[in-house]
Write a protein that holds these residues in place. Sequence first.
Motif, PDB file in Angstrom:
ATOM      1  N   UNK A  51       0.864  -1.186   0.000  1.00  0.00           N
ATOM      2  CA  UNK A  51       0.000   0.000   0.000  1.00  0.00           C
ATOM      3  C   UNK A  51       0.906   1.243   0.000  1.00  0.00           C
ATOM      4  N   UNK A  52       0.352   2.466   0.016  1.00  0.00           N
ATOM      5  CA  UNK A  52       1.211   3.651  -0.179  1.00  0.00           C
ATOM      6  C   UNK A  52       2.346   3.822   0.826  1.00  0.00           C
ATOM      7  N   UNK A  54       4.238   1.593   2.858  1.00  0.00           N
ATOM      8  CA  UNK A  54       5.436   0.774   2.608  1.00  0.00           C
ATOM      9  C   UNK A  54       6.060   1.042   1.242  1.00  0.00           C
ATOM     10  N   UNK A  55       5.237   1.458   0.278  1.00  0.00           N
ATOM     11  CA  UNK A  55       5.786   1.811  -1.039  1.00  0.00           C
ATOM     12  C   UNK A  55       6.718   3.011  -0.908  1.00  0.00           C
ATOM     13  N   UNK A  56       6.287   4.031  -0.160  1.00  0.00           N
ATOM     14  CA  UNK A  56       7.126   5.221   0.018  1.00  0.00           C
ATOM     15  C   UNK A  56       8.339   4.917   0.893  1.00  0.00           C
ATOM     16  N   UNK A  57       8.174   3.973   1.828  1.00  0.00           N
ATOM     17  CA  UNK A  57       9.291   3.586   2.695  1.00  0.00           C
ATOM     18  C   UNK A  57      10.314   2.699   1.979  1.00  0.00           C
ATOM     19  N   UNK A  58       9.917   2.147   0.860  1.00  0.00           N
ATOM     20  CA  UNK A  58      10.807   1.243   0.145  1.00  0.00           C
ATOM     21  C   UNK A  58      10.903  -0.133   0.784  1.00  0.00           C
ATOM     22  N   UNK A  59       9.824  -0.604   1.399  1.00  0.00           N
ATOM     23  CA  UNK A  59       9.818  -1.938   2.004  1.00  0.00           C
ATOM     24  C   UNK A  59      10.128  -3.000   0.952  1.00  0.00           C
ATOM     25  N   UNK A  80       3.455  -6.130  -6.776  1.00  0.00           N
ATOM     26  CA  UNK A  80       3.973  -4.769  -6.588  1.00  0.00           C
ATOM     27  C   UNK A  80       2.929  -3.664  -6.773  1.00  0.00           C
ATOM     28  N   UNK A  81       1.882  -3.715  -5.975  1.00  0.00           N
ATOM     29  CA  UNK A  81       0.894  -2.635  -5.961  1.00  0.00           C
ATOM     30  C   UNK A  81       1.425  -1.483  -5.108  1.00  0.00           C
ATOM     31  N   UNK A  82       0.785  -0.307  -5.214  1.00  0.00           N
ATOM     32  CA  UNK A  82       1.197   0.806  -4.346  1.00  0.00           C
ATOM     33  C   UNK A  82       0.053   1.737  -3.978  1.00  0.00           C
ATOM     34  N   UNK A  83      -1.171   1.395  -4.360  1.00  0.00           N
ATOM     35  CA  UNK A  83      -2.315   2.223  -3.992  1.00  0.00           C
ATOM     36  C   UNK A  83      -2.429   3.517  -4.776  1.00  0.00           C
ATOM     37  N   UNK A  84      -1.622   3.676  -5.824  1.00  0.00           N
ATOM     38  CA  UNK A  84      -1.605   4.930  -6.586  1.00  0.00           C
ATOM     39  C   UNK A  84      -2.305   4.796  -7.941  1.00  0.00           C
ATOM     40  N   UNK A  85      -2.837   3.629  -8.246  1.00  0.00           N
ATOM     41  CA  UNK A  85      -3.417   3.386  -9.565  1.00  0.00           C
ATOM     42  C   UNK A  85      -4.828   2.822  -9.425  1.00  0.00           C
ATOM     43  N   UNK A  86      -5.526   2.652 -10.552  1.00  0.00           N
ATOM     44  CA  UNK A  86      -6.887   2.134 -10.477  1.00  0.00           C
ATOM     45  C   UNK A  86      -6.883   0.604 -10.396  1.00  0.00           C
ATOM     46  N   UNK A  87      -8.087   0.050 -10.283  1.00  0.00           N
ATOM     47  CA  UNK A  87      -8.232  -1.373  -9.979  1.00  0.00           C
ATOM     48  C   UNK A  87      -7.684  -2.288 -11.066  1.00  0.00           C
ATOM     49  N   UNK A  88      -7.707  -1.848 -12.319  1.00  0.00           N
ATOM     50  CA  UNK A  88      -7.261  -2.713 -13.418  1.00  0.00           C
ATOM     51  C   UNK A  88      -5.800  -3.121 -13.235  1.00  0.00           C
ATOM     52  N   UNK A  89      -4.981  -2.189 -12.822  1.00  0.00           N
ATOM     53  CA  UNK A  89      -3.560  -2.471 -12.640  1.00  0.00           C
ATOM     54  C   UNK A  89      -3.329  -3.487 -11.513  1.00  0.00           C
ATOM     55  N   UNK A  90      -3.963  -3.258 -10.362  1.00  0.00           N
ATOM     56  CA  UNK A  90      -3.755  -4.149  -9.223  1.00  0.00           C
ATOM     57  C   UNK A  90      -4.336  -5.532  -9.446  1.00  0.00           C
ATOM     58  N   UNK A  91      -5.585  -5.594  -9.893  1.00  0.00           N
ATOM     59  CA  UNK A  91      -6.216  -6.890 -10.143  1.00  0.00           C
ATOM     60  C   UNK A  91      -5.499  -7.617 -11.277  1.00  0.00           C
ATOM     61  N   UNK A  92      -5.047  -6.849 -12.269  1.00  0.00           N
ATOM     62  CA  UNK A  92      -4.316  -7.447 -13.391  1.00  0.00           C
ATOM     63  C   UNK A  92      -3.012  -8.077 -12.935  1.00  0.00           C
ATOM     64  N   UNK A  93      -2.290  -7.387 -12.032  1.00  0.00           N
ATOM     65  CA  UNK A  93      -1.034  -7.943 -11.524  1.00  0.00           C
ATOM     66  C   UNK A  93      -1.290  -9.172 -10.653  1.00  0.00           C
TER      67      UNK A  93
END
Length: 341
Positions: A51-52, A54-59, A80-93
């Motif tokens: 989510x955003x 840990x993404x910003x922290x570089x986990x 590798x989601x980050x909460x910055x995009x719409x559902x297609x990207x996350x569900x697609x990954x």
Amino acid sequence: DEIRWYEEDSLIFISGLTEIDAIMGNDEKFIHDIEEAARDLKPRFIALASSPIPYMNGTDFPAIAEVTEQDTGIPTFAVPTNGMHDYVRGAGMALEAIAEHFVLPKSHAEDVSNKNTEEKGRNRLVNLLGVTPLDFGPLDHAETMKRSLEQYGWQINSMWAMGDSLDQLSKSADAAVNVVVSSVGLRAAKVLQRKFGTPYVVGAPVGRFTEKLSEAMEAAVSGEKEDNVVYAACRMSAKNLQDANDTKESPRHRAEITLIGEPVTMGSLAAAIELQYGRSVRVLCPLEETEGLLTPGDEAVCGEEMMEEKLKDAGIIAADPLYRPICPKDAQFFELPHIAF
């Protein structure tokens, strides 16, 4: 909002880390909690989605996944989601990860005497990719798609990912063709093509367009070179048939009907309307990943202000009810509920 949880348990958890643990990177607590849950629930796999924060922290989720898999013996991977995009990207990954990790090579165990019969049946096996509640709602809507293709002699091998088990998804390489019924399934289709050589076509079985989709699936199985995005070709031919006013301007620019939504489902619906009724249709898509999925005259629209501007000249609109407030008051509005929107 996940409607499948009404009838089955959710195995989705939040990390529950405090702010200081998250910021200081207390991976040990995170890994301990994952492993404790895994001991209790014995899942088939563990997926770590960022989510955003840990993404910003570089986990380092891939490293955490590696440690967790070594400790538990359960397949573990990061999405590798980050909460910055719409559902297609996350569900697609997510579907892409399933395709990468769990789909097995084609079975070669058939009896030699039955080989021709087996091969003939396999040529009609199909996987439906991108079948999620976000785009299609309840499972019975997905079953309707399944029945539509069965009427043309196709046998559904698996649906990604509603109504089928991980075991069934793992047999996806046995199918002769993949059908990407929403843009969520495109990444998985590309993985299955790369790993197993399975061709794919893009389009959802809607009305009279289903016949065109079936023909494209047969062409893909036979190895003919065809455009993957089936509804694009259908809509171009429909547009040419409508071009009775003999002007150079495409009728799509003065479309009678406007559809708002995901490009594959709405593009397929547009093709069905044009084929069946001869009415010009345009699709307005507010999603990020539209490359190659929109036809000439359709548009990717960024933000509500731009969408409101594009709708000013619309006469007939079909969209999720939440779009009604930015539609012209004198336009006919048809509700087409879409959970993700």
